[in-house]
Design a protein around this motif. Sequence first.
Motif, PDB file in Angstrom:
ATOM      1  N   GLU A 162       0.821  -1.212   0.000  1.00  0.00           N
ATOM      2  CA  GLU A 162       0.000   0.000   0.000  1.00  0.00           C
ATOM      3  C   GLU A 162       0.854   1.261   0.000  1.00  0.00           C
ATOM      4  OE1 GLU A 162      -2.267   0.559   3.672  1.00  0.00           O
ATOM      5  OE2 GLU A 162      -1.292  -1.245   4.378  1.00  0.00           O
ATOM      6  N   LEU A 163       2.149   1.130   0.215  1.00  0.00           N
ATOM      7  CA  LEU A 163       3.005   2.309   0.122  1.00  0.00           C
ATOM      8  C   LEU A 163       3.320   2.600  -1.345  1.00  0.00           C
ATOM      9  CD1 LEU A 163       5.546   2.005   3.081  1.00  0.00           C
ATOM     10  CD2 LEU A 163       3.254   2.957   3.032  1.00  0.00           C
ATOM     11  N   THR A 164       3.784   3.814  -1.588  1.00  0.00           N
ATOM     12  CA  THR A 164       4.037   4.203  -2.971  1.00  0.00           C
ATOM     13  C   THR A 164       5.381   3.650  -3.459  1.00  0.00           C
ATOM     14  OG1 THR A 164       5.196   6.199  -2.345  1.00  0.00           O
ATOM     15  CG2 THR A 164       2.814   6.371  -2.607  1.00  0.00           C
TER      16      THR A 164
ATOM     17  N   LEU B 271       2.665   6.426  -7.172  1.00  0.00           N
ATOM     18  CA  LEU B 271       1.671   5.384  -7.396  1.00  0.00           C
ATOM     19  C   LEU B 271       1.859   4.274  -6.356  1.00  0.00           C
ATOM     20  CD1 LEU B 271      -0.350   5.303  -9.719  1.00  0.00           C
ATOM     21  CD2 LEU B 271       1.206   3.762 -10.901  1.00  0.00           C
TER      22      LEU B 271
ATOM     23  N   ASN C 299      -0.012  -1.417  -7.741  1.00  0.00           N
ATOM     24  CA  ASN C 299      -0.570  -1.207  -9.077  1.00  0.00           C
ATOM     25  C   ASN C 299       0.408  -1.556 -10.190  1.00  0.00           C
ATOM     26  OD1 ASN C 299      -2.603  -0.220  -7.568  1.00  0.00           O
ATOM     27  ND2 ASN C 299      -2.703   1.786  -8.530  1.00  0.00           N
TER      28      ASN C 299
END
Lengths: 361, 508
Positions: B355-357, B401, B405
Motif C-alpha cells: 500500500e506504500l508508494t 503510485l 498497481n
Amino acid sequence: MAVALARRQMERWRGSREPRGSDGMSNLVRHRLFWPVAMLLLLLVGNLAFTPGFFAIELRDGHLFGALIDILRQGAPLMLVALGMTLVIATGGIDLSVGAVVAISGALACQQISQLGDQGAVGGVLVAVALALLLCAGLGLWNGFLVGVVGIQPIIATLILMIAGRGVAQLITGGQIINVNSPPYKAIATGFLLAVPVPVIIAAALVAVVALVTRRSAFGMLLESVGGNAGASRLAGIRSRQLIIIAYVACAVCAGVAGLMVSSTVSSADGNNAGLLIELDAILAVVIGGTSLLGGRFSIAGTVVGALLIKTLDTTIYTIGIPPEVTLLFKAVVVVVLCLVQAPAFRARFARRRPTAEVSA
Amino acid sequence: MSEREPVLVMRGIGKRFPGVVALDGVDLRLFPGEVHALMGENGAGKSTLIKVLTGAYHHDQGDITLGGEPVAFAGPHQAQQAGISTVYQEINLCPNLSVAENVLIGRAPTRFGRIRWSAMRRRAEELLARLQLSIDVGSDLGAHSIAVQQLVAIARALDVDAKVLVLDEPTSSLDASEVDQLFRVMRGLKDDGIAILFVTHFLDQVYEIADRMTVLRNGRRVGEYRTAELSQLDLVAAMIGKELAALEDIEEAPRREVAALERGTPVVSADGVGRAGAIAPFSLGIHKGEVVGLAGLLGSGRTEIARLLFGADRSDQGQIAVDGTPVTFRGPQSAMRHGIAYCPENRRTDGLVEELTVRENIVLALQAARGWARPVPRGRQDELVGRFVKALDIRPADPELPVRNLSGGNQQKVLLARWLITEPRLMILDEPTRGIDVGAKAEIQRLVVELSDGGMAVLFISAELEEVLRLSHKVAVLRDRRLVTELENTDGLDLDRVMAAIASGGAT
C-alpha cells in the motif's frame, strides 16, 4: 453519473489510472475524506432543522459560545484518545486500555492536588499533571513492551491493562471519588485562552504535534510500513520494536491528557466511570477516518473528522429529543449506515443497481 | 501390477484461482498396494491436486472415480468417509491430548453417550501395533518425537478403513532412522493393499520407496513413470523443464570471463555455517565483482542460505566473515551495516509494502538504516527515486503510485532499486526473474552483469539453470538442503553437468 462513479472506483482498484484533473467533481468525491466530511456536514445541517440557532457563535465576555464550540470542547478528550489510537492501529495493533488510562490519569492528578496545602497553587497543579502524564507514559511503555518485545497479541496485551487499570485507578483514589477545588486544574477543561476554550487549544496543539512529527520525520512512513507488511519491513531492516513501543507510549500519553480533561470538567476523579468505553468510540473514530484496522496507511485528519462526527452524533441525539431509552439503538443504527456509506463495495453495488431501475421505469 | 484395476482415477482435473490456472487437465492413477510419488517443484500444483483429492477444494473440470464409482466430495470429512485419508505436512493433532485421544478423537467408542476409555485405549493400541509402534497410549502426544507424532497421525488416518493414504511431505522433519521407520510402516501398509500417494522433495527417498510416480510442472502433468524406468537425471529434467523457447529472443550473452576475476579475500564468506532443519553446514565465498549462482530444486535450501547470509535467520553453527573479519548478524540491520542486501524470493509477502508508494518502497531500506528521526530529505528522495526509476525503466514512471498497481517485473525493479540506493557490496537476488515477462527478465539479467562488472558481489538464485549458467562465474549446487558441490563456470560446464550434479548429489 452513478455508473461512471462506480466504474471509476472499480478502475482505481484494478490499478488503471485516470488522467489527473479530468473531472474536478469526481476527484473531490474520490478523496479519502469525502464521505466522512460529507456525513459530518449532513449531520450538522440536519441539526439546523431542529435547532434554528445551531450554527450561531457569539462572543460573550470575551469567550466564544455556541453549539459548534460545545461540540469541539466536549469532543476534545475523544479526539485525543483517537489520535493516539490512530498510531497504534497504524502498526496493526489496538489499544483497549485507553479508557482505564483516562481514569488513572485523572485519579492520580486529583489525588496529588487533594494533598496540596493550597489547591489553587499553579506550581502544585503542574507537578500533579506532570506526574499523572509520566505514569501514563509508563503504562504505555508496559503495553508496548508486551506487544513489541514479548509478542503478545495487542488485543490481549492491552486487555490486561483495560481491566487491571481500573483497579489501579481505584487504588489511587482509595475506592472513593476524590473531589478537588482547584481553579488552575478546573481551567484545563473549562478555561478560555484568547476567547477559545482551553481543551480545544490543547487538542489542536497535540494533533498538530503528532501530525508534524509523523509526517516531517520518517516515523509515519516506517509505522505504515510495519503495519502494512511486518515481515517485509523486517527484511528491509526496520526495527519495528522501537516504533511499536513509541506508538503505545504516545497513545497512553494522549489518553492521559484526555483523562485530565475529563476529571477537570467535574473537578473530581472517579476510578470506575471516567473514560468508560471511550476506547470503543475512539476505535470507531479512527475507522471512520479511513484508517484500516489491519494497519498500514493512517490519516490523522480523518481521525479528527471521525471524532467530531461521533461527538456531533451524540449532540444530535440530545438536541432532536430522542427518548433516552432508545439513544443507544439510534446511535448504533447511524453508525451502521455510516460504515455502509463509506464502504466502496457497498456504494458500488448500490450504484450499479440504480441504472437498472431507471431502465425498467 | 498394472493389470489390476486402479483404486483411484483422477481424469482431466482443472482448477483455477483468480488470475491463476493451478491445475490444467491433470490425470492421476493409484493402484492398490503401491507407493506412488507425486513430484514437482513448489507451485507445480501438487498441493492443489491433493486438496482436490481430499475434498478441501472443488475442481472446475474433470472427474474422480474411487473403486470404479464416480465420486464428488463436498469436504474432507466425506473424502475420509469414502476411504481417502490424509496426513498433512504440518501435523494437525493436539499435543496436549493423550495419544489414544488423538488417534480416536471424534470416533471414540461410547456407551450411553459416555466414552468407554478402556475400549478406546485398546483400539488405539491395536492401531499403533499395526504400525509396529508400542508406546503408552495414555501419555501426552506432545511428549513424543515428531516421528512418533507422524506415525500417530497415520494411525489416526488408518482407523477410517482407508483405501488411499495421502502423505504430504511426511519426511521433511525426520532424521534418517526415523525415515527408515516410516518407510517400514509404508511397506507394511502397501502389503495390506493400501494405495499410498507420497509427496516429497527428496529424490533419494522416491527411489527408495516409490513404485511409480507422476510428475507435475506448472499445473500440468508431465508424465507418469515407473520409478525403475526413469533415471534421476530424467526426473530432474522433467520437473524443471526447459523453457528455452521463452528465452530465445534474449541475446545470447557471452559466457562470463572467470579468468578476468581477481579473487582475493571474499567480500562475504561462510565457513561451516548451518541451521538445523534448514540447511546443512556449508562453506561459500563471494568475491568482489563475482556472481555466484545457486542451483538446485526449489526447497533444496537455496533461500535458506540467502537468509542466513542476510541475518534474516540466525545460524546455529559456523562463522560468517565480511572482508575476512568474523561477524555476527543479529538481524537484517547488522547485515545491512556490512553492505549486504537481499531481494527476497517472494516479492509480495517478504519484499514490498504494497500500500506504500513506489517512492516510499524504494527509500524504505535507506530510511530504515538511518532511523526514523533522520528522514531522507524529500528533495534527495525525489532525486534518488527519479534516477533509479529512469535507470531501471520502471513503468509507469510515477513515484507516487501505490506499488501494488505495478506489474510483477516493475515491482521487482522497485525492490532492486530499494537495495541499489543503499550501495551494497553484496547483493543477494533470490529468484529475481520469476513470474515476470521476458523483456523485464532480460533487463534484470543485464543489470546483474553490469553490477558485477562495477565490482559488486552478487549471489544469484534461480530455478532456471540456463540463467544461472549465463550469469555466474561459479555455480554452487544444492540438493536436499545441502551444498553438494561448487562448479567453476568454465567452458566445460554445461546444463547437463549441472543437472547431473543436482540429480546425483555432486558425484560427477
